[in-house]
Design a protein around this motif. Structure first.
Motif, PDB file in Angstrom:
ATOM      1  N   ARG A  64     -15.166   2.588  -1.731  1.00 52.54           N
ATOM      2  CA  ARG A  64     -13.937   2.040  -0.917  1.00 52.54           C
ATOM      3  C   ARG A  64     -13.033   3.068  -0.204  1.00 52.54           C
ATOM      4  O   ARG A  64     -12.573   3.901  -0.899  1.00 52.54           O
ATOM      5  N   ALA A  65     -12.608   2.970   0.882  1.00 53.42           N
ATOM      6  CA  ALA A  65     -11.759   4.029   1.547  1.00 53.42           C
ATOM      7  C   ALA A  65     -10.428   3.528   0.900  1.00 53.42           C
ATOM      8  O   ALA A  65     -10.081   2.442   0.585  1.00 53.42           O
ATOM      9  N   PRO A  66      -9.549   4.718   0.658  1.00 57.80           N
ATOM     10  CA  PRO A  66      -8.080   4.376   0.427  1.00 57.80           C
ATOM     11  C   PRO A  66      -7.322   3.826   1.124  1.00 57.80           C
ATOM     12  O   PRO A  66      -7.640   3.595   2.500  1.00 57.80           O
ATOM     13  N   SER A  67      -6.388   2.787   0.555  1.00 60.24           N
ATOM     14  CA  SER A  67      -5.648   1.976   1.560  1.00 60.24           C
ATOM     15  C   SER A  67      -4.848   2.775   2.255  1.00 60.24           C
ATOM     16  O   SER A  67      -4.029   3.738   1.663  1.00 60.24           O
ATOM     17  N   THR A  68      -4.466   2.375   3.431  1.00 61.79           N
ATOM     18  CA  THR A  68      -3.285   2.876   4.275  1.00 61.79           C
ATOM     19  C   THR A  68      -1.917   2.228   4.191  1.00 61.79           C
ATOM     20  O   THR A  68      -1.017   2.679   4.700  1.00 61.79           O
ATOM     21  N   VAL A  69      -1.906   1.087   3.369  1.00 59.41           N
ATOM     22  CA  VAL A  69      -0.947   0.370   3.123  1.00 59.41           C
ATOM     23  C   VAL A  69      -0.155   1.109   2.097  1.00 59.41           C
ATOM     24  O   VAL A  69      -0.385   1.203   0.928  1.00 59.41           O
ATOM     25  N   PRO A  70       1.322   1.383   2.200  1.00 62.06           N
ATOM     26  CA  PRO A  70       2.470   2.183   1.187  1.00 62.06           C
ATOM     27  C   PRO A  70       2.275   1.105   0.023  1.00 62.06           C
ATOM     28  O   PRO A  70       2.370  -0.048   0.363  1.00 62.06           O
ATOM     29  N   ARG A  71       2.557   1.473  -1.088  1.00 62.71           N
ATOM     30  CA  ARG A  71       2.895   0.809  -2.196  1.00 62.71           C
ATOM     31  C   ARG A  71       4.472   0.207  -2.320  1.00 62.71           C
ATOM     32  O   ARG A  71       5.029   1.208  -2.384  1.00 62.71           O
ATOM     33  N   ALA A  72       4.565  -1.021  -2.096  1.00 65.65           N
ATOM     34  CA  ALA A  72       5.826  -1.298  -2.454  1.00 65.65           C
ATOM     35  C   ALA A  72       6.461  -1.576  -3.857  1.00 65.65           C
ATOM     36  O   ALA A  72       5.466  -2.203  -4.663  1.00 65.65           O
TER      37      ALA A  72
END
Length: 68
Positions: free
Chosen positions: A7-15
């Motif tokens: 799985r590719a790393p997520s580009t969504v920042p962790r909130a």
């Protein structure tokens, strides 16, 4: 035998959802979608409370520093 791709790393920042609770700007998600379609941390609830110093001068060793 079939193998799944990693799985590719997520580009969504962790909130921080605790900080996002009740936020009108992001409606509790902690992120907003820009006009360009990028997810970014909500400027109203995720950056509030962090001092400018902590954002521009994070803790830890500095490159070129001889401190141990």
């Amino acid at each position: 035998m079939a193998h799944r791709a990693d799985r590719a790393p997520s580009t969504v920042p962790r909130a921080d959802l605790a900080r996002a609770a009740g936020c009108e700007a992001c409606r509790g998600w902690g992120t907003v979608v820009t006009d360009e379609g990028r997810h970014e941390l909500c400027p109203d609830c995720q950056t509030a409370g962090r001092s400018t110093e902590s954002v521009t001068d994070p803790p830890g060793p500095r490159p070129g520093s001889n401190e141990l």
